[in-house]
Design an enzyme around this catalytic site. Structure first.
Site, PDB file in Angstrom:
ATOM      1  N   THR A   1       0.873  -1.170  -0.586  1.00 21.00           N
ATOM      2  CA  THR A   1       0.253  -0.226  -0.387  1.00 21.00           C
ATOM      3  C   THR A   1       1.112   1.231   0.304  1.00 21.00           C
ATOM      4  O   THR A   1       1.092   2.216  -0.833  1.00 21.00           O
ATOM      5  CB  THR A   1      -0.679  -0.453   1.031  1.00 21.00           C
ATOM      6  OG1 THR A   1      -1.342  -1.081   1.441  1.00 21.00           O
ATOM      7  CG2 THR A   1      -1.762   1.186   0.960  1.00 21.00           C
TER       8      THR A   1
ATOM      9  N   ASP B   1       1.453   4.998   5.997  1.00 26.49           N
ATOM     10  CA  ASP B   1       2.312   3.509   6.730  1.00 26.49           C
ATOM     11  C   ASP B   1       0.465   3.104   6.358  1.00 26.49           C
ATOM     12  O   ASP B   1      -0.449   2.939   7.140  1.00 26.49           O
ATOM     13  CB  ASP B   1       2.841   3.166   7.532  1.00 26.49           C
ATOM     14  CG  ASP B   1       3.017   1.832   7.735  1.00 26.49           C
ATOM     15  OD1 ASP B   1       3.242   1.422   6.923  1.00 26.49           O
ATOM     16  OD2 ASP B   1       4.433   1.530   8.319  1.00 26.49           O
ATOM     17  N   GLY B   2       0.854   1.603   6.149  1.00 29.97           N
ATOM     18  CA  GLY B   2      -0.215   0.370   5.655  1.00 29.97           C
ATOM     19  C   GLY B   2      -0.186  -0.068   7.368  1.00 29.97           C
ATOM     20  O   GLY B   2       0.129   0.572   8.331  1.00 29.97           O
ATOM     21  N   ALA B   3      -0.710  -1.338   7.116  1.00 29.70           N
ATOM     22  CA  ALA B   3      -1.500  -2.152   8.779  1.00 29.70           C
ATOM     23  C   ALA B   3      -1.983  -3.622   7.548  1.00 29.70           C
ATOM     24  O   ALA B   3      -2.552  -4.335   6.877  1.00 29.70           O
ATOM     25  CB  ALA B   3      -2.311  -1.308   9.590  1.00 29.70           C
TER      26      ALA B   3
ATOM     27  N   LYS C   1       0.132  -4.517  12.794  1.00 29.22           N
ATOM     28  CA  LYS C   1       1.746  -4.471  11.442  1.00 29.22           C
ATOM     29  C   LYS C   1       2.981  -5.610  11.439  1.00 29.22           C
ATOM     30  O   LYS C   1       3.071  -5.568  12.666  1.00 29.22           O
ATOM     31  CB  LYS C   1       2.101  -2.574  11.756  1.00 29.22           C
ATOM     32  CG  LYS C   1       1.359  -2.053  11.877  1.00 29.22           C
ATOM     33  CD  LYS C   1       2.006  -0.105  11.409  1.00 29.22           C
ATOM     34  CE  LYS C   1       2.655  -0.146  10.513  1.00 29.22           C
ATOM     35  NZ  LYS C   1       2.375  -0.403   9.297  1.00 29.22           N
TER      36      LYS C   1
ATOM     37  N   GLY D   1       3.768  -7.523   8.586  1.00 28.20           N
ATOM     38  CA  GLY D   1       3.856  -8.458   7.608  1.00 28.20           C
ATOM     39  C   GLY D   1       5.193  -8.849   6.826  1.00 28.20           C
ATOM     40  O   GLY D   1       4.870  -9.575   6.431  1.00 28.20           O
ATOM     41  N   GLY D   2       5.506  -7.224   6.605  1.00 28.95           N
ATOM     42  CA  GLY D   2       6.727  -6.909   6.248  1.00 28.95           C
ATOM     43  C   GLY D   2       7.882  -7.594   6.728  1.00 28.95           C
ATOM     44  O   GLY D   2       8.835  -6.317   5.867  1.00 28.95           O
TER      45      GLY D   2
ATOM     46  N   GLU E   1       8.751   1.079  11.873  1.00 31.66           N
ATOM     47  CA  GLU E   1       7.569   1.431  11.710  1.00 31.66           C
ATOM     48  C   GLU E   1       7.461   2.096  13.135  1.00 31.66           C
ATOM     49  O   GLU E   1       7.369   3.179  12.901  1.00 31.66           O
ATOM     50  CB  GLU E   1       6.254   0.361  10.677  1.00 31.66           C
ATOM     51  CG  GLU E   1       7.678   0.097   9.993  1.00 31.66           C
ATOM     52  CD  GLU E   1       6.138  -0.899   9.125  1.00 31.66           C
ATOM     53  OE1 GLU E   1       6.348  -1.269   7.863  1.00 31.66           O
ATOM     54  OE2 GLU E   1       5.390  -1.754  10.147  1.00 31.66           O
TER      55      GLU E   1
HETATM   56  O1  LIG Z   1       5.633  -4.561   7.998  1.00 29.76           O
HETATM   57  C1  LIG Z   1       4.945  -4.638   6.830  1.00 29.76           C
HETATM   58  C2  LIG Z   1       4.595  -3.142   7.046  1.00 29.76           C
HETATM   59  O2  LIG Z   1       3.515  -3.340   8.960  1.00 29.76           O
HETATM   60  C3  LIG Z   1       2.830  -3.228   6.248  1.00 29.76           C
HETATM   61  O3  LIG Z   1       2.321  -1.785   6.499  1.00 29.76           O
HETATM   62  C4  LIG Z   1       2.404  -4.303   6.717  1.00 29.76           C
HETATM   63  O4  LIG Z   1       2.329  -5.474   6.970  1.00 29.76           O
HETATM   64  C5  LIG Z   1       0.984  -4.036   5.402  1.00 29.76           C
HETATM   65  O5  LIG Z   1       1.240  -3.604   4.314  1.00 29.76           O
HETATM   66  P1  LIG Z   1       0.369  -3.980   2.339  1.00 29.76           P
HETATM   67  O6  LIG Z   1       0.434  -2.334   2.528  1.00 29.76           O
HETATM   68  O7  LIG Z   1       1.892  -5.143   1.692  1.00 29.76           O
HETATM   69  O8  LIG Z   1      -0.884  -4.699   2.969  1.00 29.76           O
END
Ligand SMILES: O=C[C@H](O)[C@H](O)[C@H](O)COP(=O)(O)O
Length: 215
Positions: free
Chosen positions: A29, A79-81, A92, A94-95, A101
């Site tokens: 995201t 940031d995403g989540a 948060k 997953g990456g 962060e």
């Molecule tokens: O470590 C990764 C982060 O916290 C991301 O913001 C989270 O995993 C969401 O990722 P995505 O936007 O790919 O769904």
């Protein structure tokens, strides 16, 4: 789902102002957000990045990447989540970028979280909770997690964070007291950080839709 992520990311540009240093998260995201930020490269003062992945994308667009120690307090972090509850508390990591962060979120006045609707949950915990751990403490922390939370820690084998550490993902948690679990896990020796953003939740959540929903 990626169109929803893109719509949320583009809406977050509304929060960017001339001369700002923008805190930038990590993930698919946020990649859309960095792309949307590219036309602003000469209007902002630069970006503080939460990962090598985001740093590479920022630089690709010619956006200057600034060290947080130089930047000081930031006005904005985007940031995403992986999950978001009705109180804007988040899972948060997953990456695997949770620690940096969390540092940038803490250093920022306004945290704008950009998600698609699939990330909205009534109670956090269906998404396995990431915990960054010093490598030598992996088994110790896993045993403690099992003993104190009842959740099942699973080593994310093969993943090394930007800080040289490992990730344990805690499965089967129903997080009814996010602040309490965040505090408890943070205290375990060997834990670097926990992917729960409860003590410092998001200030604004943008859910990608046409038009985007701002919470
Ligand atoms: O470590 C990764 C982060 O916290 C991301 O913001 C989270 O995993 C969401 O990722 P995505 O936007 O790919 O769904």
């Amino acid at each position: 789902m990626s169109e929803a992520k893109r719509l949320a990311a583009v809406k977050a540009i509304d929060y960017v102002e001339d001369g700002m240093i923008v805190g930038v998260g990590t993930g698919s995201t946020v990649a859309y957000f960095i792309d949307a930020l590219a036309p602003w490269r000469d209007r902002i003062a630069g970006a503080v990045s939460s990962s090598e992945q985001s740093t590479a994308r920022l630089k690709l667009h010619g956006i200057e990447v600034i060290d947080l120690n130089t930047a000081g307090t930031l006005s904005l972090y985007v940031d995403g989540a992986d999950e978001c509850d009705p109180h804007k508390r988040l899972i948060k990591g997953g990456g695997a970028a949770l620690t940096r962060e969390k540092i940038i979120a803490e250093a920022s006045k306004t945290f704008v979280c950009i998600i698609d609707a699939s990330k909205q949950v009534p109670i956090l915990g269906k998404f396995p909770l990431p915990v960054e751990v010093i490598p030598m403490a992996r088994s110790l922390v896993a045993r403690e997690i099992l003993r104190t939370t009842g959740g099942q820690p699973v080593w994310r084998d093969g993943i090394v964070t930007d800080n040289g550490n490992v990730i344990l993902d805690i499965h089967n948690l129903s997080i009814v007291d996010p602040v309490g679990i965040e505090r408890e896990l943070n205290q375990l020796p060997g834990v670097v950080s926990v992917g729960l953003f409860a003590r410092r939740p998001a200030d604004v959540v943008i859910v990608g839709a046409e038009p985007p929903i701002v919470l």
